[in-house]
Design a protein around this motif. Structure first.
Motif, PDB file in Angstrom:
ATOM      1  N   SER A   1       0.824  -1.210   0.000  1.00 23.66           N
ATOM      2  CA  SER A   1       0.000   0.000   0.000  1.00 23.66           C
ATOM      3  C   SER A   1       0.853   1.252   0.000  1.00 23.66           C
ATOM      4  O   SER A   1       0.492   2.263  -0.612  1.00 23.66           O
ATOM      5  N   ARG A   2       2.004   1.209   0.687  1.00 21.35           N
ATOM      6  CA  ARG A   2       2.877   2.385   0.711  1.00 21.35           C
ATOM      7  C   ARG A   2       3.360   2.731  -0.690  1.00 21.35           C
ATOM      8  O   ARG A   2       3.379   3.901  -1.094  1.00 21.35           O
TER       9      ARG A   2
ATOM     10  N   ARG B   1       1.930   2.087  -3.458  1.00 21.44           N
ATOM     11  CA  ARG B   1       0.837   2.393  -4.373  1.00 21.44           C
ATOM     12  C   ARG B   1       0.090   3.683  -4.020  1.00 21.44           C
ATOM     13  O   ARG B   1      -0.533   4.281  -4.892  1.00 21.44           O
ATOM     14  N   ARG B   2       0.164   4.110  -2.760  1.00 19.27           N
ATOM     15  CA  ARG B   2      -0.720   5.196  -2.322  1.00 19.27           C
ATOM     16  C   ARG B   2       0.003   6.468  -1.914  1.00 19.27           C
ATOM     17  O   ARG B   2      -0.433   7.562  -2.256  1.00 19.27           O
ATOM     18  N   SER B   3       1.077   6.371  -1.138  1.00 24.36           N
ATOM     19  CA  SER B   3       1.737   7.603  -0.709  1.00 24.36           C
ATOM     20  C   SER B   3       2.475   8.225  -1.888  1.00 24.36           C
ATOM     21  O   SER B   3       2.916   7.536  -2.811  1.00 24.36           O
ATOM     22  N   GLY B   4       2.614   9.561  -1.846  1.00 15.43           N
ATOM     23  CA  GLY B   4       3.270  10.241  -2.955  1.00 15.43           C
ATOM     24  C   GLY B   4       4.698   9.794  -3.149  1.00 15.43           C
ATOM     25  O   GLY B   4       5.099   9.444  -4.268  1.00 15.43           O
TER      26      GLY B   4
ATOM     27  N   ARG C   1       4.901   6.118  -4.393  1.00 11.07           N
ATOM     28  CA  ARG C   1       4.639   5.958  -5.829  1.00 11.07           C
ATOM     29  C   ARG C   1       5.843   6.413  -6.651  1.00 11.07           C
ATOM     30  O   ARG C   1       6.197   5.784  -7.663  1.00 11.07           O
TER      31      ARG C   1
ATOM     32  N   ASP D   1       4.375  14.083  -0.856  1.00 11.59           N
ATOM     33  CA  ASP D   1       3.583  13.711   0.310  1.00 11.59           C
ATOM     34  C   ASP D   1       2.807  14.900   0.856  1.00 11.59           C
ATOM     35  O   ASP D   1       1.624  14.794   1.204  1.00 11.59           O
TER      36      ASP D   1
ATOM     37  N   GLY E   1      -0.295  16.036  -1.184  1.00 15.01           N
ATOM     38  CA  GLY E   1      -1.460  15.157  -1.135  1.00 15.01           C
ATOM     39  C   GLY E   1      -1.670  14.375  -2.422  1.00 15.01           C
ATOM     40  O   GLY E   1      -1.149  14.738  -3.485  1.00 15.01           O
ATOM     41  N   PRO E   2      -2.428  13.284  -2.363  1.00 13.54           N
ATOM     42  CA  PRO E   2      -2.616  12.392  -3.516  1.00 13.54           C
ATOM     43  C   PRO E   2      -3.166  13.078  -4.755  1.00 13.54           C
ATOM     44  O   PRO E   2      -2.809  12.732  -5.877  1.00 13.54           O
TER      45      PRO E   2
ATOM     46  N   PHE F   1      -0.516  14.467  -7.184  1.00 17.57           N
ATOM     47  CA  PHE F   1       0.588  13.613  -7.629  1.00 17.57           C
ATOM     48  C   PHE F   1       0.814  13.707  -9.138  1.00 17.57           C
ATOM     49  O   PHE F   1       1.942  13.899  -9.593  1.00 17.57           O
ATOM     50  N   ASP F   2      -0.232  13.568  -9.929  1.00 18.46           N
ATOM     51  CA  ASP F   2      -0.068  13.566 -11.382  1.00 18.46           C
ATOM     52  C   ASP F   2       0.499  14.885 -11.892  1.00 18.46           C
ATOM     53  O   ASP F   2       1.259  14.903 -12.870  1.00 18.46           O
TER      54      ASP F   2
END
Length: 261
Positions: free
Chosen positions: A17-18, A20-23, A26, A220, A223-224, A227-228
């Motif tokens: 999960s780390r 895949r999810r945290s900035g 990823r 981070d 925020g998610p 990210f993009d």
């Protein structure tokens, strides 16, 4: 080590999960793929031993690329999950006592064991085992966590206080990490220290890369949803200074590459 890891990781896919999810997780995942693919001796058909491979997050894309991947991990729940991935086999095991035979694999990944093995002698044994199972000219890839990760994390998210300063000083000075930001007890490296440990084990040239570069805390903290928008600049930043001796330790993680004689 195994009991601590089972307690830390065994209840859910925390590592999966780390990444895949945290900035910054990823970013780490993208850069790890990029750097490993860049250095693999062939684009497909390699026998890869993923030691400490957790739930198989890296084994999955390596198998999809056409490599034969076997995961070794001390956490039974990780092994069960990894074994269900297409093209991946898995077993419960320890980096210091591999069941693979001598000279039997093309690539060994140590993407977790070296920071979970807090004693230098234990890390040396794990590296010796990796060298033993590699074929002549085989590729060893080892990860380390930067001693400056905690400083950059809590120094940019507002959590750096007088109460945490001594722990930060200790990990920067010695590499001994006490779990002050939620991770299990571990050893954090400098890039030079990681290089020296591999050189002592392999007696061959070692190249160390900073994985995330210095921009990772911004992902981070943004925020998610951001990210993009931010990731392409962060990737370019990481590539520009991936071997810069003045900035390499600002990465959260390192990847070291070497080949057996």
């Amino acid at each position: 080590m195994s009991d601590d890891l089972i307690e830390h990781y065994g209840t859910d896919g925390i590592e999966d999960s780390r990444l895949r999810r945290s900035g910054h997780g990823r970013l780490e995942f993208l850069r790890t793929q990029e750097l490993i693919r860049r250095r693999l001796p062939a684009p497909t058909g390699l026998r890869v031993l993923d030691v400490g491979g957790a739930t198989g997050i890296h084994a999955a894309w390596l198998a999809a690329d056409g490599h034969s991947v076997h995961v070794v991990d001390p956490v039974p729940a990780h092994v069960l999950e990894a074994s269900q991935l297409p093209g991946v086999t898995a077993e419960v095991g320890d980096a210091r006592t591999l069941t693979a035979t001598d000279d039997s694999v093309d690539v060994v990944l140590l993407l977790g064991p070296l920071y979970h093995l807090t004693e230098p002698a234990s890390r040396a044994v794990a590296l010796s085992e990796a060298v033993r199972v590699l074929r002549p000219g085989g590729l060893l890839v080892a990860a380390g966590i930067s001693r400056y990760l905690s400083l950059l994390e809590v120094g940019t998210n507002g959590r750096l206080t007088a109460d945490t300063e001594q722990s930060l000083r200790t990990v920067i000075d010695t590499g001994s990490y006490d779990g002050h930001v939620g991770f299990t007890q571990a050893h954090f490296h400098t890039a030079d220290e990681l290089r020296a440990e591999l050189q002592a084990a392999v007696r061959s040239e070692v190249t160390v890369y900073g994985v995330e570069g210095p921009a990772w805390p911004s992902l981070d903290n943004a925020g998610p949803a951001a990210f993009d928008e931010l990731v392409n600049a962060a990737l370019r930043c990481a590539r520009l200074v991936e071997q810069d001796p003045n900035l390499i330790n600002a990465s959260a993680h390192f990847l070291a590459f070497t080949r057996t004689p």
